[in-house]
Every structure is written in C-alpha cells, then in structure tokens.
Scaffold this active site. Sequence first.
Site, PDB file in Angstrom:
ATOM      1  N   THR A 293       8.050  -5.190 -18.288  1.00  0.00           N
ATOM      2  CA  THR A 293       7.005  -4.141 -19.850  1.00  0.00           C
ATOM      3  C   THR A 293       7.772  -4.175 -20.946  1.00  0.00           C
ATOM      4  O   THR A 293       9.155  -4.692 -21.052  1.00  0.00           O
ATOM      5  CB  THR A 293       7.456  -3.224 -18.791  1.00  0.00           C
ATOM      6  OG1 THR A 293       7.235  -2.244 -19.956  1.00  0.00           O
ATOM      7  CG2 THR A 293       8.156  -3.435 -18.138  1.00  0.00           C
ATOM      8  N   ASP A 294       7.584  -3.689 -21.600  1.00  0.00           N
ATOM      9  CA  ASP A 294       7.860  -3.909 -22.825  1.00  0.00           C
ATOM     10  C   ASP A 294       9.386  -2.630 -23.083  1.00  0.00           C
ATOM     11  O   ASP A 294       9.838  -2.423 -24.206  1.00  0.00           O
ATOM     12  CB  ASP A 294       6.475  -3.490 -24.254  1.00  0.00           C
ATOM     13  CG  ASP A 294       6.053  -2.126 -23.945  1.00  0.00           C
ATOM     14  OD1 ASP A 294       6.315  -0.785 -23.042  1.00  0.00           O
ATOM     15  OD2 ASP A 294       5.605  -1.670 -25.005  1.00  0.00           O
ATOM     16  N   GLU A 295       9.320  -1.615 -21.836  1.00  0.00           N
ATOM     17  CA  GLU A 295      10.220  -0.643 -22.227  1.00  0.00           C
ATOM     18  C   GLU A 295      11.603  -1.371 -21.916  1.00  0.00           C
ATOM     19  O   GLU A 295      12.681  -1.184 -22.080  1.00  0.00           O
ATOM     20  CB  GLU A 295      10.031  -0.117 -20.652  1.00  0.00           C
ATOM     21  CG  GLU A 295       9.119   0.911 -21.053  1.00  0.00           C
ATOM     22  CD  GLU A 295       8.249   2.444 -20.494  1.00  0.00           C
ATOM     23  OE1 GLU A 295       8.992   2.774 -19.596  1.00  0.00           O
ATOM     24  OE2 GLU A 295       6.463   2.005 -20.033  1.00  0.00           O
TER      25      GLU A 295
ATOM     26  N   LEU B 116       0.806  -1.344   0.030  1.00  0.00           N
ATOM     27  CA  LEU B 116      -0.060   0.153  -0.087  1.00  0.00           C
ATOM     28  C   LEU B 116       0.886   1.101  -0.124  1.00  0.00           C
ATOM     29  O   LEU B 116       0.587   2.448   0.985  1.00  0.00           O
ATOM     30  CB  LEU B 116      -1.038  -0.204   1.224  1.00  0.00           C
ATOM     31  CG  LEU B 116      -1.710  -1.383   1.382  1.00  0.00           C
ATOM     32  CD1 LEU B 116      -2.672  -1.152   2.356  1.00  0.00           C
ATOM     33  CD2 LEU B 116      -2.633  -1.233   0.014  1.00  0.00           C
TER      34      LEU B 116
ATOM     35  N   ASN C  92       2.265  -0.624 -23.059  1.00  0.00           N
ATOM     36  CA  ASN C  92       1.307   0.134 -22.369  1.00  0.00           C
ATOM     37  C   ASN C  92      -0.172  -0.093 -21.901  1.00  0.00           C
ATOM     38  O   ASN C  92      -1.143  -0.402 -22.830  1.00  0.00           O
ATOM     39  CB  ASN C  92       0.980   1.469 -22.554  1.00  0.00           C
ATOM     40  CG  ASN C  92       2.465   2.507 -22.826  1.00  0.00           C
ATOM     41  OD1 ASN C  92       3.597   1.960 -22.752  1.00  0.00           O
ATOM     42  ND2 ASN C  92       2.265   3.811 -21.636  1.00  0.00           N
TER      43      ASN C  92
ATOM     44  N   ASP D 211      10.418  18.416 -22.352  1.00  0.00           N
ATOM     45  CA  ASP D 211       9.830  16.868 -22.426  1.00  0.00           C
ATOM     46  C   ASP D 211      10.253  16.172 -21.570  1.00  0.00           C
ATOM     47  O   ASP D 211      11.961  16.531 -21.107  1.00  0.00           O
ATOM     48  CB  ASP D 211      11.059  16.097 -24.087  1.00  0.00           C
ATOM     49  CG  ASP D 211      10.344  15.398 -24.539  1.00  0.00           C
ATOM     50  OD1 ASP D 211       9.300  14.266 -24.018  1.00  0.00           O
ATOM     51  OD2 ASP D 211      10.552  14.770 -25.587  1.00  0.00           O
TER      52      ASP D 211
ATOM     53  N   LYS E 235      13.206  -3.086 -14.104  1.00  0.00           N
ATOM     54  CA  LYS E 235      11.922  -4.041 -14.544  1.00  0.00           C
ATOM     55  C   LYS E 235      13.804  -5.329 -14.977  1.00  0.00           C
ATOM     56  O   LYS E 235      13.054  -6.198 -14.824  1.00  0.00           O
ATOM     57  CB  LYS E 235      11.218  -3.428 -15.311  1.00  0.00           C
ATOM     58  CG  LYS E 235      10.257  -3.019 -14.710  1.00  0.00           C
ATOM     59  CD  LYS E 235       9.343  -3.486 -13.704  1.00  0.00           C
ATOM     60  CE  LYS E 235       8.683  -4.666 -13.973  1.00  0.00           C
ATOM     61  NZ  LYS E 235       7.906  -5.619 -13.051  1.00  0.00           N
TER      62      LYS E 235
ATOM     63  N   TYR F 209      13.510   3.333 -14.455  1.00  0.00           N
ATOM     64  CA  TYR F 209      12.640   2.023 -14.331  1.00  0.00           C
ATOM     65  C   TYR F 209      12.590   0.756 -14.704  1.00  0.00           C
ATOM     66  O   TYR F 209      12.510   0.021 -14.608  1.00  0.00           O
ATOM     67  CB  TYR F 209      10.764   3.103 -14.660  1.00  0.00           C
ATOM     68  CG  TYR F 209      10.389   2.148 -14.999  1.00  0.00           C
ATOM     69  CD1 TYR F 209       9.745   0.732 -13.562  1.00  0.00           C
ATOM     70  CD2 TYR F 209       9.267   1.864 -15.969  1.00  0.00           C
ATOM     71  CE1 TYR F 209       8.300  -0.056 -14.213  1.00  0.00           C
ATOM     72  CE2 TYR F 209       7.901   0.923 -16.456  1.00  0.00           C
ATOM     73  CZ  TYR F 209       8.034   0.325 -15.906  1.00  0.00           C
ATOM     74  OH  TYR F 209       6.709  -0.779 -15.626  1.00  0.00           O
TER      75      TYR F 209
HETATM   76  N1  NAD Z   1       1.059   0.061 -16.945  1.00  0.00           N
HETATM   77  C1  NAD Z   1       1.333   0.290 -17.040  1.00  0.00           C
HETATM   78  O1  NAD Z   1       0.867   0.581 -18.565  1.00  0.00           O
HETATM   79  C2  NAD Z   1       2.339  -1.589 -17.372  1.00  0.00           C
HETATM   80  C3  NAD Z   1       2.498  -1.745 -18.942  1.00  0.00           C
HETATM   81  C4  NAD Z   1       3.406  -3.460 -18.774  1.00  0.00           C
HETATM   82  C5  NAD Z   1       3.810  -3.802 -17.504  1.00  0.00           C
HETATM   83  N2  NAD Z   1       3.305  -3.358 -16.039  1.00  0.00           N
HETATM   84  C6  NAD Z   1       3.930  -3.733 -14.874  1.00  0.00           C
HETATM   85  O2  NAD Z   1       3.125  -4.292 -14.441  1.00  0.00           O
HETATM   86  C7  NAD Z   1       3.053  -4.264 -12.690  1.00  0.00           C
HETATM   87  C8  NAD Z   1       2.088  -3.459 -12.314  1.00  0.00           C
HETATM   88  O3  NAD Z   1       1.729  -1.604 -12.674  1.00  0.00           O
HETATM   89  P1  NAD Z   1       0.759  -1.026 -12.743  1.00  0.00           P
HETATM   90  O4  NAD Z   1       1.073  -0.412 -13.464  1.00  0.00           O
HETATM   91  O5  NAD Z   1      -0.111  -1.571 -12.021  1.00  0.00           O
HETATM   92  O6  NAD Z   1       1.298  -0.161 -11.213  1.00  0.00           O
HETATM   93  P2  NAD Z   1       0.889   0.813 -10.277  1.00  0.00           P
HETATM   94  O7  NAD Z   1       2.181   1.201  -9.047  1.00  0.00           O
HETATM   95  O8  NAD Z   1      -0.091   0.692  -9.813  1.00  0.00           O
HETATM   96  O9  NAD Z   1       0.645  -0.583  -8.816  1.00  0.00           O
HETATM   97  C9  NAD Z   1       1.921  -1.396  -8.114  1.00  0.00           C
HETATM   98  C10 NAD Z   1       1.267  -1.412  -6.722  1.00  0.00           C
HETATM   99  O10 NAD Z   1       2.633  -2.527  -5.804  1.00  0.00           O
HETATM  100  C11 NAD Z   1       2.761  -2.283  -4.586  1.00  0.00           C
HETATM  101  N3  NAD Z   1       3.616  -2.308  -4.087  1.00  0.00           N
HETATM  102  C12 NAD Z   1       4.878  -1.557  -4.277  1.00  0.00           C
HETATM  103  N4  NAD Z   1       6.127  -1.431  -3.607  1.00  0.00           N
HETATM  104  C13 NAD Z   1       5.787  -2.690  -3.309  1.00  0.00           C
HETATM  105  C14 NAD Z   1       6.354  -3.274  -1.939  1.00  0.00           C
HETATM  106  N5  NAD Z   1       7.607  -3.289  -1.947  1.00  0.00           N
HETATM  107  N6  NAD Z   1       5.879  -3.692  -1.568  1.00  0.00           N
HETATM  108  C15 NAD Z   1       4.117  -4.945  -1.875  1.00  0.00           C
HETATM  109  N7  NAD Z   1       4.252  -4.010  -2.379  1.00  0.00           N
HETATM  110  C16 NAD Z   1       4.349  -2.966  -3.401  1.00  0.00           C
HETATM  111  C17 NAD Z   1       2.152  -0.998  -4.840  1.00  0.00           C
HETATM  112  O11 NAD Z   1       1.266  -0.038  -3.349  1.00  0.00           O
HETATM  113  C18 NAD Z   1       0.872  -1.366  -5.916  1.00  0.00           C
HETATM  114  O12 NAD Z   1      -0.423  -1.113  -5.398  1.00  0.00           O
HETATM  115  C19 NAD Z   1       4.383  -3.912 -12.763  1.00  0.00           C
HETATM  116  O13 NAD Z   1       4.888  -4.050 -12.741  1.00  0.00           O
HETATM  117  C20 NAD Z   1       4.764  -2.970 -14.108  1.00  0.00           C
HETATM  118  O14 NAD Z   1       5.658  -2.835 -14.242  1.00  0.00           O
HETATM  119  C21 NAD Z   1       2.915  -1.931 -16.551  1.00  0.00           C
END
Ligand code: NAD
Length: 342
Positions: A128-130, A38, A184, A277, A159, A155
């Site tokens: 992630t694709d990043e 959280l 994304n 940017d 990853k 970031y």
């Molecule tokens: N958002 C995108 O477009 C996207 C795309 C591809 C992959 N991802 C990957 O998907 C995953 C989720 O992304 P998201 O956008 O839902 O992220 P988010 O930031 O919305 O959620 C991350 C969650 O992880 C929890 N968290 C953070 N540090 C923590 C810790 N130390 N211990 C336990 N919980 C912890 C946070 O409280 C949060 O609830 C990530 O791994 C991200 O790299 C995201």
Amino acid sequence: MARIKILVTGGAGFIGGNFVQYMVNKYPQYDIYNLDLLTYAGDLTKHRDIENNDNYHFVKVDIANREQIITLFEKVKFDYVAHFAAESHVDRSITDPEIFVRTNVLGTQVLLDAARKVGVKKFVHVSTDEVYGELDFDPTTFFTEETPLQPNSPYSASKASSDLLVRAYHETYGLPINITRCSNNYGPFHFPEKLIPLTISRILNDEKVPVYGDGKNIRDWLHVLDHCAAIDLVLHEGISGEVYNVGGHNERTNLEVVKTIINTLGKSEDLIEFVTDRLGHDKRYAIDPTKLEKLGWKPTFTFETGIAQTISWYLDNKWWWEQIISGEYQQYFKKQYSIIAD
Ligand SMILES: NC(=O)c1ccc[n+]([C@@H]2O[C@H](COP(=O)([O-])OP(=O)(O)OC[C@H]3O[C@@H](n4cnc5c(N)ncnc54)[C@H](O)[C@@H]3O)[C@@H](O)[C@H]2O)c1
C-alpha cells in the site's frame, strides 16, 4: 503441458476477490487457488458466479500456520503467488495492533518460506502507498518508489515490515519477487466499513454518514479493476526485485467523495455528520505511477466513471452488502462511530 497454478491469498476479501474473478475469467488455461482464512473481512458468496468453474479452487488456511502452509505448497507446487491476505483496516489496527503484526508480518514470512521451498517463479506482494507515510497539501509532490518508508499507523507499519521481509528474501535467497504499492481502491465487493461503500450503503438507507475531522484529508482513488490489471501485468512482466507504485492521479478530499455520492444519489448533504478525527490521520496520499506506466499499464476508469459504475453496482447488488451489514459489523460500527450510532 502442465497447467500454470496461481495462488491468490486473501481471495475472499475485496481486492483479492476481484483479482480471483478477473484471473478465473481471463485465464481459463490457469488454475487459480483462492486461499483465505475467512475472517470478518472474507466472504465467499461474492464468488457465486465462478465457484463452479473448473479452474477455480478454494482452500481455507491461516497464512501464519506454518505447518499447513508448507504442506499445501509442497502438495500443489504453485508457480506464482499473488499475496493479498492481510488485516487491512487502519481503524481496527489502532484498537488492536497485535493481529496486524501476526497476519501481515508473520503470515508473509511463512508464505515467503513456503515459496522459497518449492521455488515459485514469482511472488507478488500487494502492499500500500500508506507505507510512505503522508504528504503535505502541495499538489506537485507524489510518492515515488524511492520515497522513504515512514508508516504512521500500526496497519501501515505492519505492511512496511512485510515489504522489507519480501525485499530481504529477494536479496538474501534470490526469491523472484515484486512489491506493488497501490493507492486507495474502490469498486464492487468493497467491505462496508471503508469510506466509499459505507457512504453508499448508509445514504441509500437515508442514514447519517460519518466524516472524520473536517473531511479535508486527500486520498488518491483507483478502481479495483485497474488495480487487478496492474497486478496481472506485474505478475507476468514485472522485473524481479522491483517495486511498482499503482495509482491513477485521482486525488479527492474525503468530503468531495462523500458529496459526489450524495449528489449522484439525489440525497441531501445534511446527511453528513463530522466526527472526531482518527488518531494520526494522514493528510494526503498521492501516487506517481510512471514506472508502472512504462511497463505498459494504464487505468481504464477516471474517478467519475469509476464512482458511477460503483454506485450502480451497489444499487444492483443489495443481496451482497445487506447480508454483510449485520451481526459483528453492527457492533463494530456502534463502537467506532458512537456519536452517530443509536
Ligand atoms: N483496500 C485498499 O484500498 C488497499 C490499497 C492498497 C493496498 N491494499 C492491500 O491489498 C490487500 C487486500 O486488501 P483488501 O482491501 O482487499 O483487504 P480485505 O480486508 O478486504 O481482505 C483481506 C482478506 O484476507 C483474509 N485474511 C485475513 N487474515 C488472514 C490470514 N491470517 N490467513 C488467510 N487469510 C487472511 C481475510 O479473510 C480477507 O478475505 C491488503 O494486503 C492491503 O494491504 C489495500
């Protein structure tokens, strides 16, 4: 027969939260454990419709806390892990990289050790694709699973590092794993610091919308529910050790995305404000999802149907995002976009 126990880390965040709801509703015969620290990005109010279900459980733990994580795994003996928890915002990684290494790299390694210890059947690492870096504007080039890792932001570097650890635990210890690399995401419960919810929430309040640079950077957008279906499939059917790219061929410039939202809401494009940017801003991401499609996945949303669904969700669920746009987030917005914040 013993019930299957699935651990979802980061289940209070955007994608993990959608995945928790998807799994709780789809599989009443499974126990779904939402593990989350959280942080600013996690919130449990999104789960008010499922929080009293018998098959939903929440546990507040830091994934980098080795002692607590190992104790939890030994106690519950999870069958599967879907690992979403991460620091996920590129801009925040540029101002404060250290927490990204701690959570995304160290936290993943702690989970891998715990998963190994109790012998989970599958560890799905959501990446992630990043991690592939950026593409140029040639529309015929795509990221495949063989594209070299060339992350450009702290970031994506964190990853990519965690991806390599997950791979190594498979090669060294035979841990059953998959890595998914998604483009994304957008959809319900998206934290309002990211482009699409930021734009929707500000346009609804007739506030200026920041667009980085000239707005020509291209992203490949996928509705979060299509991502959830992909993770579900990989968890059950993915061949251990394999990487799967997830994307729906929905490439749009950031400016096109913002204009689509403005036009759908019937507002003026004068609300667009171009801002300095982002450092090292990747030009283009685009996914080739052929390998996942061969496993049986197909997206159900086009960008047009997905963005329409998302906008109407934000109109119907102000209760959720209005409480988020307050407190710490206000401070962050002012610092990040000082040009337009008053
Ligand atoms: N958002 C995108 O477009 C996207 C795309 C591809 C992959 N991802 C990957 O998907 C995953 C989720 O992304 P998201 O956008 O839902 O992220 P988010 O930031 O919305 O959620 C991350 C969650 O992880 C929890 N968290 C953070 N540090 C923590 C810790 N130390 N211990 C336990 N919980 C912890 C946070 O409280 C949060 O609830 C990530 O791994 C991200 O790299 C995201």
